[in-house]
Design a protein around this motif. Structure first.
Motif, short mmCIF file in Angstrom:
data_model
loop_
_atom_site.label_atom_id
_atom_site.label_comp_id
_atom_site.label_asym_id
_atom_site.label_seq_id
_atom_site.Cartn_x
_atom_site.Cartn_y
_atom_site.Cartn_z
N GLU A 138 0.80 -0.91 -0.12
CA GLU A 138 -0.07 0.04 0.06
C GLU A 138 1.02 1.32 -0.09
O GLU A 138 0.43 2.25 -0.61
N ALA A 139 2.06 1.17 0.78
CA ALA A 139 2.92 2.44 0.78
C ALA A 139 3.48 2.54 -0.74
O ALA A 139 3.67 3.76 -1.16
N ILE A 140 3.95 1.39 -1.42
CA ILE A 140 4.55 1.48 -2.64
C ILE A 140 3.35 2.04 -3.74
O ILE A 140 3.79 3.07 -4.52
N ARG A 141 2.31 1.79 -3.41
CA ARG A 141 1.08 2.18 -4.51
C ARG A 141 0.98 3.79 -4.12
O ARG A 141 0.82 4.45 -5.25
N THR A 142 0.99 4.11 -3.03
CA THR A 142 0.78 5.44 -2.58
C THR A 142 1.95 6.37 -3.12
O THR A 142 1.57 7.44 -3.76
N GLU A 143 3.24 5.84 -2.86
CA GLU A 143 4.29 6.80 -3.64
C GLU A 143 4.34 6.64 -5.07
O GLU A 143 4.56 7.77 -5.72
N ALA A 144 3.43 5.74 -5.89
CA ALA A 144 3.45 5.75 -7.24
C ALA A 144 2.18 6.06 -7.77
O ALA A 144 2.02 6.26 -8.90
N GLY A 145 1.34 6.49 -6.78
CA GLY A 145 0.02 7.15 -7.15
C GLY A 145 -0.98 6.08 -7.79
O GLY A 145 -1.69 6.61 -8.73
N THR A 146 -0.85 4.87 -7.58
CA THR A 146 -1.32 3.75 -8.18
C THR A 146 -2.64 3.09 -7.41
O THR A 146 -3.22 2.14 -7.62
N GLN A 147 -2.67 3.56 -6.02
CA GLN A 147 -3.55 2.89 -5.22
C GLN A 147 -4.87 2.72 -5.58
O GLN A 147 -5.50 1.75 -5.21
N GLU A 148 -5.61 3.64 -6.49
CA GLU A 148 -6.81 3.55 -6.77
C GLU A 148 -7.13 2.57 -7.81
O GLU A 148 -8.23 2.16 -8.14
N ASP A 149 -5.86 1.85 -8.47
CA ASP A 149 -5.88 1.20 -9.41
C ASP A 149 -5.88 -0.33 -9.11
O ASP A 149 -6.42 -1.41 -9.99
N ALA A 150 -5.62 -0.49 -7.95
CA ALA A 150 -5.53 -2.12 -7.36
C ALA A 150 -6.91 -2.39 -7.12
O ALA A 150 -7.58 -2.03 -6.62
N SER A 151 -7.19 -3.70 -7.38
CA SER A 151 -8.16 -4.79 -6.93
C SER A 151 -7.60 -6.10 -6.23
O SER A 151 -7.47 -6.97 -7.08
#
Length: 517
Positions: A217-230
């Protein structure tokens, strides 16, 4: 534990935190002389003799099927961490079922390991069963054996060889699983590689390891991709991957069932001792559980050893009651073998070896419902048809006995369901690595799914009349019966994997008499 009794002098003024104090199991010396001496004068480590595991070609094909669903996506399947039992003691480790299914690792192997399926160009990944490349390259991130000149060797109670024994090397892990193994210290960088910039998405089995889930979740936040994950889509996929068992899984299920049947035989021999003990249900439980530990990895779930009225409580696992003459005992147990596949079998046994008339009446009704369910469990039928067939018999018997306030036909309508007062659970669930296997599968794949050869599930109707149930005559009160078998769907019908354990009341009585000699 004897290690708690170490009386080596220690500096009482040393400043430590509350967290550190929680693991003060012994007063370990920290002098340089001690460190130099304990890390020296050791002979060569013996070769662990690791050979390729027989599961490796099957797990490669399972990963290939998963790869086909998630091209371009990094898939993260953790084994999970050790789980705390109390203070600084942990439960015995068992890897997450998805991890075990995709790696072939079982028993208590590799806590904190993580399987990562890295996306690669189509056809350049690991080969599947046909030898062609997939969309992913799999890597197992593990903590390998530490050199004996490190503090981990003697001081780390979680990984140290002095504490938990020798761990496999990276080469050992690769040989055993057929998957490239790397040090877990490389995991964070590997997970974050190309996330966001090149459109790489990362999915994780969140329930397996909270720390890994938080890291992603931290990696996604840094990359700005957290809303794309399922992440749910990955959880669904690894569950649905187990709906149809492969050749090895079916072999392992047979093994688990056979060992479970032997456990039931051990319980029959222990029944006289159970009657004599004030906690007779515990005699039954520990007899079966000891057998499971001796002949497998453990029990697949907490054993239900329910005597008399306790049998009307569906998940009675307190098992602290007496076992009395004239009663029945409902034993619901499963041996989990070293590869982590479990059986799930139930029999309701007469303590004295013979059923009374009313016990036999209820038992026979449940058996007839089970037989109807078996007849419905064929390729092309829907999973829910198995339950429907059993319920038709249950409702009809309750009507015959005058217990239903309406006709069986009316009770079976969606608006009725009065018969379910005495059987509130379902008739079947999938079975495998989890006792309730494939639980995250989509409804259209599970409850509404079409039966296929290779599916393994239970058939377990029951009737439960509680002691204070004023809706039934007194002769039924306190009687609970469940009969549960493990079923393999075949090309032309089904096979009862647990058929060697008697089901018909007269066969149960003869079997018990034979065992008692």
């Amino acid at each position: 534990m004897d290690v708690m009794n170490d009386t080596t002098p220690v500096d009482q003024t040393r400043d430590d935190t509350v967290e550190d104090r929680g693991s003060n199991r012994s007063h370990r010396p920290d002098s340089q002389a001690f460190k130099d001496f304990i890390t020296s004068q050791w002979g060569p480590r013996p070769d662990l003799g690791t050979t390729p595991g027989r599961a490796a070609p099957f797990t490669a094909e399972r990963r290939a099927k998963l790869s086909a669903r998630f091209a371009g996506t990094r898939l993260v399947i953790p084994a999970g961490p050790l789980k705390q039992r109390s203070n600084d003691t942990d439960y015995r480790f068992r890897p997450h079922s998805a991890f075990a299914h995709l790696t072939g690792l079982g028993t208590d192997q590799e806590p904190d390991a993580v399987l990562v399926m890295h996306p690669v160009a189509e056809g350049e990944g690991d080969p599947g069963a046909d030898g062609s490349g997939t969309h992913h390259h799999a890597v197992l991130y593990v903590r390998p054996l530490a050199p004996r000149n490190t503090e981990e060797f003697y001081a780390d109670s979680r990984y140290g060889e002095f504490w938990v024994g020798a761990r496999p090397s990276l080469d050992d892990v690769t040989t055993l699983t057929g998957i490239e193994a790397r040090h877990v210290d490389e995991l964070r960088e590997a997970l974050a590689k190309d996330v966001g910039a090149d459109g790489v998405q990362v999915l994780v089995i969140t329930e397996a390891d909270e720390e890994i889930a938080a890291l992603i979740e931290a990696i996604r936040t840094e990359a700005g991709t957290q809303e794309d994950a399922s992440d749910e889509s990955l959880a669904e996929a690894v569950s649905e991957l187990r709906l149809v068992k492969d050749e090895l899984e079916i072999e392992l299920m047979r093994d688990a069932v056979d060992r479970t049947i032997a456990g039931f035989e051990a319980v029959v021999l222990a029944l006289p001792r159970a009657v004599e003990h004030r906690r007779g249900e515990r005699v039954i439980e520990t007899t079966f559980d000891a057998h499971a530990r001796l002949e497998g990895n453990a029990v697949g779930y907490e054993t239900i050893a329910a005597a008399g009225e306790h049998a009307t409580t569906l998940h009675w696992i307190t098992n602290d009651g007496q076992v009395r003459s004239g009663q029945m005992v409902l034993l619901d147990g499963g041996v989990e073998i070293d590869e982590l596949y479990t059986a799930d079998v139930t029999r309701t046994l007469p303590v004295d070896g013979e059923y009374t008339d009313v016990q036999r009446r209820v038992y026979t009704a449940v058996l007839d419902a089970a037989d109807a369910a078996f007849a419905a469990a064929r390729p092309g039928a829907r999973f829910r048809d198995v339950h429907t067939a059993a319920m038709e018999v249950i409702a009809a018997r309750l009507e015959e006995w005058g217990l239903l306030p309406v006709s069986a036909e009316e009770a079976l309508t969606p608006e009725g369901q009065q018969h379910r007062r005495w059987m509130v659970h379902g008739t079947s669930h999938h079975l495998g690595l989890d006792v309730h296997d494939c639980a995250q599968a989509r409804r259209e794949m599970y409850l509404d799914g079409v039966l296929e050869p290779g599916m393994v599930f239970t058939i377990e109707p029951g009737l439960y009349f509680k002691a204070d149930d004023l809706a039934v005559p007194e002769e039924y009160r306190g009687i609970g019966v469940r009969i549960e078998d493990d079923v393999l769907v075949t090309a032309d019908g089904n096979e009862n994997l647990s058929a060697a354990l008697p089901r018909r009341p007269e066969d149960v009585e003869a079997w018990m008499a034979r065992l008692r000699g």
